[in-house]
Design a protein around this motif. Structure first.
Motif, PDB file in Angstrom:
ATOM      1  N   ASP A  61       0.807  -1.212   0.000  1.00 22.42           N
ATOM      2  CA  ASP A  61       0.000   0.000   0.000  1.00 22.42           C
ATOM      3  C   ASP A  61       0.846   1.270   0.000  1.00 22.42           C
ATOM      4  O   ASP A  61       0.550   2.224  -0.716  1.00 22.42           O
ATOM      5  N   GLY A  62       1.869   1.308   0.832  1.00 26.07           N
ATOM      6  CA  GLY A  62       2.724   2.488   0.896  1.00 26.07           C
ATOM      7  C   GLY A  62       3.432   2.742  -0.417  1.00 26.07           C
ATOM      8  O   GLY A  62       3.590   3.893  -0.845  1.00 26.07           O
ATOM      9  N   CYS A  63       3.853   1.664  -1.072  1.00 24.72           N
ATOM     10  CA  CYS A  63       4.515   1.786  -2.377  1.00 24.72           C
ATOM     11  C   CYS A  63       3.525   2.275  -3.433  1.00 24.72           C
ATOM     12  O   CYS A  63       3.873   3.100  -4.286  1.00 24.72           O
ATOM     13  N   ILE A  64       2.305   1.771  -3.377  1.00 29.77           N
ATOM     14  CA  ILE A  64       1.265   2.218  -4.315  1.00 29.77           C
ATOM     15  C   ILE A  64       1.056   3.718  -4.140  1.00 29.77           C
ATOM     16  O   ILE A  64       1.052   4.469  -5.124  1.00 29.77           O
ATOM     17  N   ALA A  65       0.903   4.173  -2.908  1.00 28.55           N
ATOM     18  CA  ALA A  65       0.695   5.603  -2.656  1.00 28.55           C
ATOM     19  C   ALA A  65       1.848   6.424  -3.224  1.00 28.55           C
ATOM     20  O   ALA A  65       1.635   7.402  -3.942  1.00 28.55           O
ATOM     21  N   ALA A  66       3.075   6.024  -2.909  1.00 30.00           N
ATOM     22  CA  ALA A  66       4.245   6.790  -3.340  1.00 30.00           C
ATOM     23  C   ALA A  66       4.383   6.821  -4.857  1.00 30.00           C
ATOM     24  O   ALA A  66       4.662   7.876  -5.446  1.00 30.00           O
ATOM     25  N   HIS A  67       4.171   5.678  -5.499  1.00 26.63           N
ATOM     26  CA  HIS A  67       4.430   5.621  -6.937  1.00 26.63           C
ATOM     27  C   HIS A  67       3.272   6.132  -7.784  1.00 26.63           C
ATOM     28  O   HIS A  67       3.495   6.646  -8.880  1.00 26.63           O
ATOM     29  N   VAL A  68       2.036   6.046  -7.286  1.00 25.24           N
ATOM     30  CA  VAL A  68       0.932   6.724  -7.985  1.00 25.24           C
ATOM     31  C   VAL A  68       1.176   8.228  -7.935  1.00 25.24           C
ATOM     32  O   VAL A  68       1.099   8.917  -8.961  1.00 25.24           O
ATOM     33  N   PHE A  69       1.472   8.745  -6.745  1.00 29.38           N
ATOM     34  CA  PHE A  69       1.721  10.177  -6.588  1.00 29.38           C
ATOM     35  C   PHE A  69       2.857  10.623  -7.510  1.00 29.38           C
ATOM     36  O   PHE A  69       2.733  11.612  -8.244  1.00 29.38           O
TER      37      PHE A  69
END
Length: 115
Positions: A61-69
């Motif tokens: 989840d944290g990686c998804i947030a960072a890389h979508v942003f």
């Protein structure tokens, strides 16, 4: 539904605490990040989209947030990111579908915030 914007903020706050407690490790990781994401044969947008696909398949989840942003900031469109989700689902099956749907929520959340 979880807020990916809040998750990104929380991770940044926790990262600052981690940096104080383990500066050498975090510094080394950030140097690796800088080197891997530097434009070369692939531009930053492409690299962020690759990272997002891996984040979905890895169920982070944290990686998804960072890389979508970061992908949106680098100029990725929602349509491009949906195709990234498609490839992640192909490679990761049902669990990637679940996290791909979550990534779509993150895309929509960050896109709405930038308007």
């Amino acid at each position: 539904m979880k807020s990916y914007s809040q998750l990104l903020k929380d991770n940044n706050t926790l990262g600052k605490s981690y940096k104080q407690q383990s500066p050498d490790t975090l510094s080394a990781f950030m140097q690796l990040h800088k080197a891997a994401m530097a434009p070369g044969e692939l531009d930053l947008k492409t690299k962020e989209m690759i990272a997002l696909g891996i984040a979905i398949a890895a169920r982070c989840d944290g990686c998804i947030a960072a890389h979508v942003f970061a992908a949106l900031k680098a100029g990725a469109t929602q349509a491009e990111l949906v195709e990234v989700i498609d490839v992640a689902v192909l490679m990761g099956g049902g669990p990637s579908l679940t996290y791909g749907i979550q990534a779509l929520g993150a895309i929509e959340e960050f896109a709405a915030e930038s308007q």
